[in-house]
Each structure stands twice: as C-alpha cells, then as structure tokens.
Motif scaffolding. Structure first.
Motif, short mmCIF file in Angstrom:
data_model
loop_
_atom_site.label_atom_id
_atom_site.label_comp_id
_atom_site.label_asym_id
_atom_site.label_seq_id
_atom_site.Cartn_x
_atom_site.Cartn_y
_atom_site.Cartn_z
N UNK A 94 0.84 -1.21 0.00
CA UNK A 94 0.00 0.00 0.00
C UNK A 94 0.87 1.25 0.00
N UNK A 95 1.97 1.21 0.74
CA UNK A 95 2.85 2.37 0.81
C UNK A 95 3.46 2.68 -0.55
N UNK A 96 3.84 1.64 -1.29
CA UNK A 96 4.39 1.84 -2.64
C UNK A 96 3.37 2.55 -3.53
N UNK A 97 2.12 2.12 -3.46
CA UNK A 97 1.08 2.76 -4.27
C UNK A 97 0.79 4.18 -3.77
N UNK A 98 0.92 4.40 -2.47
CA UNK A 98 0.75 5.76 -1.94
C UNK A 98 1.84 6.68 -2.49
N UNK A 99 3.07 6.17 -2.56
CA UNK A 99 4.17 6.99 -3.09
C UNK A 99 3.93 7.33 -4.56
N UNK A 100 3.43 6.37 -5.32
CA UNK A 100 3.12 6.63 -6.73
C UNK A 100 1.99 7.65 -6.85
N UNK A 101 0.98 7.52 -5.99
CA UNK A 101 -0.13 8.47 -6.02
C UNK A 101 0.33 9.86 -5.62
N UNK A 102 1.29 9.92 -4.67
CA UNK A 102 1.83 11.22 -4.29
C UNK A 102 2.60 11.85 -5.45
N UNK A 103 3.21 11.00 -6.27
CA UNK A 103 3.97 11.51 -7.42
C UNK A 103 3.09 12.12 -8.48
N UNK A 104 1.90 11.55 -8.71
CA UNK A 104 1.02 12.12 -9.74
C UNK A 104 0.04 13.14 -9.18
N UNK A 105 0.18 13.46 -7.90
CA UNK A 105 -0.62 14.52 -7.30
C UNK A 105 -1.98 14.11 -6.80
#
Length: 439
Positions: A94-105
């Motif tokens: 989940x954290x990995x996907x959160x980091x990706x979501x943080x990257x695309x705003x």
C-alpha cells in the motif's frame, strides 16, 4: 495501623520513582544513541555517511516495530501467529502505491504521515482476516494464520495489478512532499524518519500494555477459562489485539517500502513471519523491551555475519535452540535475573565465575564456528574456487590440522564449559539463597 500502611505505601512510591526515573533515562539514552550512531561511521574526508551502516540501522528500526507488534500477539496474548508478515507486506505494498499516487498529485499527503496510512491498511487487513482467525485459539489459531499467510503469498503472485507478481512493485520516495521541507533522496533522512516512527510506535505499544485491553490480553494468555468465567469475551480481546498488532506491522511495512522503494512477495512470505518469531523469542517475549533486543541481534546477524559467512542461518538456528532450551525468558530475562543481585550489592561475586565459564565458552564457540565453516566451505566454497579465511587466517580446508583443531576446541571446550557451568550454577544458587534469607 493505617499510618503504618500509609508510610509503607509512601516508601514504596518513593522507591518506585527513582526506578521510573532510571527507566526513563535509559529510554532517552537509547534514542540519543540511535540519533548519534550513524555519525560514528561518517566519512569526514568525503563528507558522506556509510551506506551499509545507515541501511542496517534503518532495517533495525523497522524490525523493532515489527517484532514489538508480533509480541503483542505472542508475548502479551499468547497467540502464535504465522501470518504476521502478511500484514507487514500488505502495508508495504500500500505504501508503494501511496508513493506513486503522491507523485502524480492524487494523494497530497506528506511523507511523514504516509506510514500512518500504511498502518491503517495493515489494520484493515488484520480486521478482515483476524475476524476469522481469532474465532479459535492455541493450535487452531496458528493453523488458520498459516493458511492466511500462504493464501496471501499465492495471491501476490497471481494478482499483478496490485502486487506486481514476482518482480513486485516499485516507486520513488522523492515523489512525496515533506512537512519540514526534507529531501528523502538520501538514506540518512529516511533513517531519521524511521527513528521518529520507531519512537512513536514503541511508546504507543508500551501504552497499550497498561490499558484494560492489554491487561485482559495477559489474562487470556494466562487463564482463558478464568476470563470467560469473569464475564469477558476472550475472542473479542484476541480480535482487538490482532487488529492493533496489524496496524503496527503495517507501519513497519510502510517504512520498509520507503527504505527500499520496492516491495516483492518476499515481504509477505513465511520466512519473514519466522523472523518475527525469532526476534521476539530470542529477545524475550515476557519483557516489553525483549523483542527490541532480538530485532537488533537478528538484524546484526543477517546484515553483518552474512557478509562474513554463508552459514549465518546455522548460527541463528542454533542460537534459537539454545535460548528455547536453556533461557526461555530470552535475553531480556537473563538481564532482569541479575537486577535483584545488583540491588543487593552481590553482583561482584559473579565476576570470577563468569570469567571461568566464559573462557571455555569461547573455546567451544571457536571450535563450533571452525567445524561449521570448514564443512560449509567443502560443500560450497571450494567448488567456487574461493579461499577460506577463518579468524583472519587463510585456511587449507583439505588439511587435517584445521579439522583436528576445531574438533578438539569444540569437544574439550564443551567438557570444560560443562564443569565450569556447574560451579557457576552453585555460586548463583548460593547468592539467590542469601537473597531469600534477607527478604
């Protein structure tokens, strides 16, 4: 009579305050050591930290949270969970996907808060699967959790969209913003984030031990039937404890994802759950700080000893067997056994017996390491064309001499240790008998 009781209570409270002060000073000192330790290995000539040391210390921090969360089940509630890695790994994914979501705003949450979201994911996982697992206890509970662990591991290989299959899922931790304007491009910044969350999680888990839930978890561990007779629901206690342990395991998994920027199905697999068991038991499940000692020791063995030997798993396995057989209270139990002796001022009487038992122990350990390394080299190293270096010397494994020396040290040191241990035991029993007479 009342005045006497009041005076005794006041005296007890006065003596308890210094002990609390000493304990508080110890924990503050531990945090200061964690903060300053990376700087002891700082390369001042090049102006950079040791990547290996920072990575190892970061792993220690997340494993401390992981081991303490496991001990919420094993030590505090008496539940042998075999799927704890599943909650750790799920939080990491989940954290990995959160980091990706943080990257695309699409997820404007700062890095300092993201581990909390990973913990909530671990909590959700534990609520879903814990509802089934905690309907049973003891062996049945362990078997259910084993099935859950295998189920999740297989699912990670099947559902590529979320788990990424065998290659896992990766992301970039610099995608997330920071509350304090910190760049997490460097490992030292991630390490201090882990230190902060380790302190927060440790304090929270320690506070939980003093709550009614923590007390009832201990009661269910010690006498399941008595708790039922008193009108409490042991299943509800098990469920809540399982759910909260999942939250902290998810936090640890989130920090794992931030550190390595990739999560694979290994983070969900059974070996990691076995690691949690090793850390908690070797450190001591009956003492809150025990899993911390276990996490530090096992991480040192994994990160440090594994660089020097391919047989480090043998040493971990033997250590676990020795601790279960001779010191079921773990390292923390061994340390606490000396506290009454120190308070009575008798600790000096153990110095000579410890020296007498320590010398043969070192000889026996040297012989054991020699035999293991020689056998391992003959099996693997020699076929790879390597050279065996043992205790700083290049050894010819085909020669009889190193084998003979190792066997003699192991056998003679073991016999010597056995005799010295009897003398140490007699001294220990004499001191404890004196303490009983004093009380």
């Amino acid at each position: 009579m009342i005045d006497g009781m009041t005076g005794a209570a006041a005296l007890g409270a006065a003596s308890a305050r210094p002990r609390r002060g000493v304990i508080g000073a110890f924990w503050i000192g531990a945090v200061l050591v964690a903060v300053l330790l990376p700087w002891l290995f700082f390369d001042w000539s090049h102006g950079r930290h040791s990547g290996f040391v920072v990575s190892m210390l970061s792993q220690m921090g997340m494993m401390v949270i992981f081991a303490l969360s496991y001990n919420m089940l094993m030590g505090q509630a008496g539940l042998l969970s075999l799927c704890h890695a599943a909650m750790f790994g799920f939080g990491g994914y989940c954290m990995i996907h959160f980091l990706s979501a943080a990257g695309d705003g699409s997820l404007p949450v700062p890095m300092e808060v993201l581990p909390l979201l990973a913990g909530l994911c671990g909590l959700g996982f534990a609520v879903v699967f814990g509802y089934m697992a905690t309907r049973q206890r003891a062996t049945a509970f362990a078997m259910i959790t084993l099935g859950i662990g295998q189920l999740v591991t297989v699912a990670a290989l099947m559902f590529h969209h979320f788990f990424g299959g065998e290659s896992g899922v990766s992301s970039d931790r610099t995608n997330a913003s920071s509350l304090f304007g910190i760049s997490y491009a460097h490992g030292i910044a991630v390490y201090y984030l882990i230190v902060a969350w380790t302190v927060i999680a440790t304090l929270a888990m320690f506070a939980l031990t003093a709550t009614p839930l923590g007390r009832m978890a201990n009661a269910c561990r010690d006498n399941h039937e008595r708790v039922q007779f008193m009108g409490y629901d042991p299943r509800a206690v098990r469920f809540l404890q399982f759910a909260l342990s999942g939250f902290f395991a998810g936090v640890a998994g989130g920090l794992y994802a931030v550190t390595y920027e990739i999560v694979t199905f290994d983070a969900l697999a059974a070996p990691l759950s076995a690691n949690a068991l090793l850390m908690a038991y070797i450190g001591g499940t009956t003492v809150f700080a025990g899993p911390i000692l276990g996490a530090v020791l096992i991480t040192l063995l994994q990160s440090g000893v594994s660089l020097m030997s391919n047989s480090w798993l043998v040493y971990v396995g033997v250590l676990f067997i020795v601790m279960v057989t001779f010191a079921p209270g773990g390292l923390a139990g061994l340390i606490l056994a000396h506290v009454p002796i120190r308070r009575a001022g008798r600790l000096g009487r153990l110095v000579v017996p410890y020296v007498r038992v320590g010398l043969p122990l070192l000889a026996m350990l040297a012989g054991f390491v020699g035999v293991v390394e020689l056998a391992s080299f003959m099996t693997i190293g020699e076929a790879q064309g390597k050279h065996l270096v043992l205790f700083g010397n290049t050894i010819n494994a085909s020669s009889v001499v190193p084998w003979l020396v190792s066997v003699v040290l192991l056998v003679a040191g073991g016999a010597w240790f056995w005799r010295a241990a009897k003398g140490f035991r007699a001294t220990w029993d004499g001191i404890t008998a004196d303490l009983r007479d004093l009380t």
